[in-house]
Design an enzyme around this catalytic site. Structure first.
Site, PDB file in Angstrom:
ATOM      1  N   GLY A  54      53.737  56.909 -28.798  1.00 22.15           N
ATOM      2  CA  GLY A  54      55.125  57.347 -28.732  1.00 22.15           C
ATOM      3  C   GLY A  54      55.818  57.174 -30.067  1.00 22.15           C
TER       4      GLY A  54
ATOM      5  CD  GLU B 205      48.909  58.572 -31.933  1.00 19.01           C
ATOM      6  OE1 GLU B 205      49.598  58.826 -32.967  1.00 19.01           O
ATOM      7  OE2 GLU B 205      48.897  59.294 -30.939  1.00 19.01           O
TER       8      GLU B 205
ATOM      9  CB  CYS C 192      51.895  62.092 -33.654  1.00 22.45           C
ATOM     10  SG  CYS C 192      50.227  62.011 -32.977  1.00 22.45           S
TER      11      CYS C 192
ATOM     12  CD  GLU D 131      56.846  62.417 -35.564  1.00 14.61           C
ATOM     13  OE1 GLU D 131      55.653  62.713 -35.388  1.00 14.61           O
ATOM     14  OE2 GLU D 131      57.384  61.417 -35.038  1.00 14.61           O
TER      15      GLU D 131
END
Length: 497
Positions: free
Chosen positions: A246, A268, A303, A400
């Protein structure tokens, strides 16, 4: 299988597509239960922007029950013959393959993932499950002390932790489960999985398949829930390890919560991955790869995607021309339609956040090459957006987006490209496009990332460790390293006189 009910939504041709959604439950110790508190969540289909189901949310009592049953089941599961654990995981992999069409349909309804990419992810989830099935009977220690040299016989015992909490993300829920659960189970742990409330249906189906495969009750438990349930789960004293996929804010809370008992955590997290396109690259292949990866899965909601293109200044105009052509060919529409290559973002809040970042990027001096607006259609559709003239220090280059936005920055030397690629706090994936493999290997060694993929090498290959550095997380999923995350090593020694 779970009880099904019909929901409908309008697609781009104004016809009606039917998606059967399973009735969601808390899946605890082989039973389907509902939370005692009556907590629930209205799931919104991102294709339509309308509520299509009300799903239960795990409450504190549900979390406690699931962990307790997983703890009880652990002793029997850890003593189960490795060949039997392997057999069950292989059955589960076969069932994932057999139900791939249903998995794809649920993905379209849950988060808008187009069937075109969903089928590939279903096959990949089955492959990850098979891979880790193969590790179940390969848990071996090593001799560490010699009677002749050390006066002792020393050896190591790799052993499972116990109950492992698996907190998975919404953008690829089955894949996220498959990257964690098979390895944990093969190692002899029991698991409690918390899917996101945004994507509860895949978890329900996964649990159906687990039970059909024949796993003992309590070995696998699934609890759809919000952050409150996740916090209760990761802090539970019977949970021995946490694996989370997440965002950084939630990861920070998990680390803080686990610090008091030094509970180990695998994280992760996000990425801001650079795709370095050198002047000798195959530009058709490089551009097609970047646009396909950034837009073709789930509208940029991944991601490790190449969301920054670092392009040698001598080929910038050629790259931009190719990108315009590729973006123009992208077909947005109903994710259940095989012709659709591009779907919505997951929610209204995600759309508002992404649109705000695009607007600020243009205000900061970036130039729109394509997109930049919301599509004129129901649901949460944003135009595939490409920006050039992006300052490497700007927000759009540093943070991001988790949406359909690619930022292009030029460079003049390999050293400058490396510096720009390494200029963010993230460190998940990096990409290189070049025909000169000596040059590629030299650059790869300097990139600060958990993985470097050259000339279109695929992401998430199960035999390769996957995981980042910096604020992209810590720990590995995939490969032998991903298996060893779920084993702790005990040393044993006896004095030899």
């Amino acid at each position: 299988m779970s009880d099904l009910r019909e929901t409908t939504h309008k697609n781009s041709r104004n016809t009606t597509a039917h998606v059967a959604l399973p009735q969601v439950h808390l899946r605890i110790n082989g039973e389907k239960v509902l939370p005692r508190s009556g907590e629930s969540w209205d799931h919104v289909n991102p294709v339509t922007g309308e509520v299509d189901a009300t799903v239960p949310l795990a409450d504190a009592a549900g979390v406690d029950d699931a962990v307790r049953h997983a703890h009880t089941a652990f002793d029997g599961w850890r003593r189960t013959a490795p060949a039997r654990r392997r057999e069950l995981l292989l059955k589960l992999a076969d069932l994932i393959d057999r139900h791939s069409d249903e998995i794809v349909r649920l993905g379209a309804a849950e988060n808008g993932r187009p069937a075109r990419s969903g089928s590939g992810l279903a096959a990949l989830a089955a492959e990850w499950t098979r891979y880790y099935a193969g590790w179940a009977d390969k848990i071996i220690g090593e001799v560490t002390g010699s009677p002749q040299q050390d006066g002792e016989l020393g050896y190591t015992l790799p052993q499972p932790y116990g109950v492992v909490a698996l907190v998975v993300t919404w953008n690829a829920p089955l894949m996220s489960i498959a990257m964690k659960a098979p390895a944990a189970l093969a190692a002899g742990n029991t698991v409690v999985i918390k899917p996101s409330e945004l994507t509860p249906f895949t978890g329900e189906l996964f649990m159906d398949l687990v039970e059909e495969a024949g796993f003992p009750p309590g070995v696998v438990n699934v609890l759809p829930g919000t952050a409150d349930a996740g916090n209760r789960l990761v802090t539970h004293p019977l949970v021995r390890k946490v694996s989370f996929t997440g965002g950084l804010p939630t990861a920070t809370k998990i680390l803080t919560a686990c610090a008091e008992t030094a509970k180990p955590v695998v994280l992760e997290l996000g990425g801001k991955s650079a795709n370095i396109v050198l002047e000798d690259a195959d530009l058709d292949a490089a551009c097609a790869f970047n646009m396909g990866a950034a837009f073709g899965g789930l509208a940029g909601q991944g991601c490790g995607l190449p969301t920054r293109m670092l392009v040698h200044e001598s080929i910038h105009d050629e790259v931009v021309a190719r990108i315009r052509t590729l973006v123009d060919a992208i077909q947005a529409g109903d994710p259940t339609d095989p012709a659709t290559g591009y779907g919505p973002v997951v929610s209204q809040s995600a759309m508002d956040r992404i649109m705000g970042m695009i607007e600020r990027a243009v205000a900061d001096g970036a130039t729109l090459v394509a997109g930049g607006g919301r599509m004129d259609r129901p649901g949460y559709y944003i135009e595939p957006t490409v920006l050039t003239d992006v300052d490497p220090s700007s927000e759009i280059a540093q943070i991001e987006v988790f949406g359909p936005v690619v930022a292009i920055t030029t460079f003049s030397t390999d050293e400058e490209a490396i510096t720009i690629a390494n200029s963010t706090r993230y460190g998940l994936s990096s990409y290189i496009q070049t025909k000169n493999l000596t040059r590629a290997h030299r650059i790869a060694a300097e990139l600060e990332a958990g993985e470097v993929l050259i000339n279109g090498a695929p992401n998430l290959a199960v035999h390769r460790p996957f995981g980042g550095i910096g604020i992209s997380g810590g720990g590995k999923e995939g490969g032998r390293a991903g298996f060893e995350e779920f084993l702790r090593v005990k040393s044993v020694a006896i004095t030899i006189r």
